[in-house]
Motif scaffolding. Structure first.
Motif, short mmCIF file in Angstrom:
data_model
loop_
_atom_site.label_atom_id
_atom_site.label_comp_id
_atom_site.label_asym_id
_atom_site.label_seq_id
_atom_site.Cartn_x
_atom_site.Cartn_y
_atom_site.Cartn_z
N ARG A 226 0.82 -1.22 0.00
CA ARG A 226 0.00 0.00 0.00
C ARG A 226 0.85 1.26 0.00
O ARG A 226 0.35 2.35 -0.32
CB ARG A 226 -0.97 -0.01 1.18
CG ARG A 226 -0.39 0.10 2.56
CD ARG A 226 -1.49 0.10 3.61
NE ARG A 226 -2.34 -1.09 3.55
CZ ARG A 226 -3.55 -1.11 3.00
NH1 ARG A 226 -4.06 -0.03 2.44
NH2 ARG A 226 -4.26 -2.22 3.00
N ALA A 230 -0.89 2.28 -6.06
CA ALA A 230 -2.22 2.86 -5.89
C ALA A 230 -2.99 2.69 -7.19
O ALA A 230 -2.41 2.76 -8.29
CB ALA A 230 -2.13 4.34 -5.53
N ARG A 231 -4.30 2.46 -7.07
CA ARG A 231 -5.13 2.34 -8.26
C ARG A 231 -5.12 3.65 -9.05
O ARG A 231 -5.26 4.73 -8.48
CB ARG A 231 -6.57 2.00 -7.86
CG ARG A 231 -6.83 0.49 -7.75
CD ARG A 231 -8.22 0.22 -7.19
NE ARG A 231 -9.27 0.85 -7.99
CZ ARG A 231 -9.88 0.26 -9.02
NH1 ARG A 231 -9.52 -0.96 -9.38
NH2 ARG A 231 -10.82 0.88 -9.69
N ASP A 234 -8.63 5.67 -8.56
CA ASP A 234 -9.06 6.37 -7.34
C ASP A 234 -8.00 6.46 -6.25
O ASP A 234 -8.27 6.93 -5.14
CB ASP A 234 -10.32 5.71 -6.77
CG ASP A 234 -10.13 4.22 -6.50
OD1 ASP A 234 -8.97 3.77 -6.46
OD2 ASP A 234 -11.15 3.51 -6.35
N GLY A 235 -6.77 5.99 -6.52
CA GLY A 235 -5.69 6.13 -5.55
C GLY A 235 -5.75 5.17 -4.38
O GLY A 235 -4.96 5.29 -3.44
N THR A 236 -6.63 4.17 -4.40
CA THR A 236 -6.76 3.21 -3.31
C THR A 236 -5.86 1.99 -3.56
O THR A 236 -5.29 1.83 -4.65
CB THR A 236 -8.20 2.74 -3.12
OG1 THR A 236 -8.63 2.09 -4.33
CG2 THR A 236 -9.11 3.92 -2.82
N TYR A 237 -5.78 1.12 -2.56
CA TYR A 237 -4.99 -0.11 -2.70
C TYR A 237 -5.71 -1.26 -2.01
O TYR A 237 -6.17 -1.12 -0.86
CB TYR A 237 -3.59 0.04 -2.08
CG TYR A 237 -2.79 -1.25 -2.09
CD1 TYR A 237 -2.06 -1.62 -3.21
CD2 TYR A 237 -2.77 -2.10 -0.98
CE1 TYR A 237 -1.33 -2.80 -3.24
CE2 TYR A 237 -2.05 -3.28 -0.99
CZ TYR A 237 -1.33 -3.63 -2.12
OH TYR A 237 -0.61 -4.80 -2.14
N ASN A 238 -5.84 -2.38 -2.71
CA ASN A 238 -6.35 -3.61 -2.14
C ASN A 238 -5.45 -4.74 -2.63
O ASN A 238 -5.24 -4.90 -3.84
CB ASN A 238 -7.80 -3.84 -2.57
CG ASN A 238 -8.34 -5.18 -2.07
OD1 ASN A 238 -8.14 -6.21 -2.70
ND2 ASN A 238 -9.02 -5.14 -0.92
N ASP A 241 -7.00 -7.26 -5.13
CA ASP A 241 -7.30 -6.59 -6.39
C ASP A 241 -6.01 -6.27 -7.15
O ASP A 241 -5.94 -6.41 -8.37
CB ASP A 241 -8.09 -5.30 -6.12
CG ASP A 241 -8.48 -4.60 -7.41
OD1 ASP A 241 -9.27 -5.16 -8.18
OD2 ASP A 241 -7.98 -3.47 -7.64
N TYR A 249 -2.92 -0.37 -11.70
CA TYR A 249 -2.22 0.34 -10.62
C TYR A 249 -1.00 1.08 -11.15
O TYR A 249 -0.41 0.71 -12.17
CB TYR A 249 -1.78 -0.66 -9.54
CG TYR A 249 -2.90 -1.12 -8.64
CD1 TYR A 249 -3.00 -0.67 -7.33
CD2 TYR A 249 -3.87 -2.00 -9.10
CE1 TYR A 249 -4.04 -1.08 -6.50
CE2 TYR A 249 -4.91 -2.43 -8.28
CZ TYR A 249 -4.99 -1.96 -6.99
OH TYR A 249 -6.01 -2.37 -6.17
#
Length: 399
Positions: A226, A230-231, A234-238, A241, A249
């Protein structure tokens, strides 16, 4: 009765690690009446034929009677015995070009291949690996290389030490200059690197501090998934995923490259995962890194300027900042790269003990029983046929 043959390593240069140590073989013979281990003659193992014989292991040349044959590195295709079950690191699951002929030979010879790399728990966590000791040796070599470049301290080679315990003693009294070290990854490799960071008395700091403060003592930052990715959307991380859709990413390492003296790379990489930095970023004046220990060691992978393996004898080479060509290490306009593919060979006895313990704990009993979900997940080829999980290798296998 399950007969296990410990094969002589045939890949050149020869690997000196073993899947089971003499003491572990002796323990197996004592505690499992349905297991027999035979060792093939070898001059290269870190444990000698005499040590195996003294542990009650039969040592001979012909091991074709064995049900299961265990090695470490890839087996040369001409040495494969048709119809047998093999366990070794085949380095084929990513369709590695240099092992394609080996994989095709495994299929042609009706062999069953259980790949150590593919032995996982139900959640996907790998069971076996030498990663911890790769991290240990890789981190030491990275620190050694930076010391040689700057002349500010000196470290001897790992293989000059009898074992890991002796290596630890060499760090007593070591005085390091102020420097910043970025450690990437969260698996066994990274754990080995962090072990060395702590043994050398290097202080851990948080990412924000690392980027925005200067320190009067050596520090490191531990960058996990993380922190690095980052995606794009939207800048998120999983984590799940990311592994399913890495192409969605982007990498967030660029700010750290401006603040880092040494990069210790232990991050997992596959062809769709973005690299830590681009060649253009590497050539930029703001790229501060002087030494890269690429312990993951994928050529042109997460470290795009990894242009191929170095060796235990000559572990470091340089890459020119302008031309991106290979140079001698420690040159003014180059960055030093440590990219050894068999790092645990510098601590082979310790690494082998650790590997054998995991093998006994999680795998051998399943082999004796004739299989399990763990074994099935790691079986790439069964009697010459691709298994369902590895059907994507059909073209690679020439089927």
């Amino acid at each position: 009765m399950l007969s296990i043959g410990l094969i002589r390593e045939g890949k050149i240069p020869a690997d000196n690690r073993v899947a089971l140590t003499p003491a572990q073989c002796k323990w197996l013979h004592k505690n499992f009446t349905d297991i027999k281990v035979i060792a093939q003659y070898s001059d290269n193992r870190c444990f000698t034929d005499k040590e195996y014989a003294m542990a009650g292991v039969e040592v001979k040349e012909d091991i074709s009677e064995c049900d299961v044959l265990m090695g470490i590195k890839e087996v040369p295709k001409e040495q494969l015995i048709p119809g047998k079950t093999y366990l070794f690191f085949s380095h084929t699951k990513k369709e590695q070009e240099h092992n394609q002929q080996l994989f095709r030979a495994i299929i042609q010879k009706k062999i069953t291949l259980v790949d150590y790399e593919c032995l996982t728990h139900e959640d996907g966590q790998r069971i076996l690996g030498f990663g911890f000791f790769a991290g240990i040796v890789g981190a030491h070599n990275g620190m050694m290389a930076y010391g040689k470049r700057t002349g500010q301290y000196h470290l001897n080679r790992v293989y000059q030490q009898k074992d890991y315990r002796n290596l630890i003693h060499t760090y007593f009294g070591l005085k390091l200059p102020k420097l910043k070290i970025a450690v990437t990854g969260s698996g066994r490799v990274a754990h080995g690197v962090l072990e060395i960071m702590n043994l050398m008395g290097i202080h851990e700091v948080e990412p924000f501090e690392y980027l925005h403060r200067q320190f009067d003592y050596p520090v490191y930052v531990d960058l996990k998934g993380r922190d690095l990715y980052a995606r794009i959307e939207d800048g998120t991380y999983n984590r799940d995923d990311f592994h399913d859709h890495p192409e969605q990413y982007k990498c967030s390492f660029a700010p750290f490259a401006k603040q880092t003296d040494i990069l210790m790379n232990g991050v997992y990489w596959d062809k769709d995962i973005p690299p830590l930095f681009t060649k253009e970023e590497f050539q930029s004046d703001s790229f501060n890194i002087k030494t890269i220990a690429d312990i993951t060691n994928d050529a042109h992978g997460s470290v795009v300027v990894n242009i191929g393996d170095s060796t235990i004898e000559e572990p470091v080479y340089g890459v020119d900042r302008n031309t991106l060509q290979k140079t001698k290490p420690y040159q003014q306009n180059s960055v030093d790269i440590m990219a050894v593919g068999n790092l645990p060979n510098e601590l082979p006895r310790d690494a082998s003990r650790y590997f054998g313990e995991q093998l006994i704990k999680f795998v051998l009993e399943d082999l004796v029983k004739g299989g399990s979900p763990v074994i099935e997940r790691a079986t790439m080829v069964k009697r010459g046929e691709l298994t369902e999980s590895y059907a994507y290798l059909k073209d690679y296998a020439g089927i």
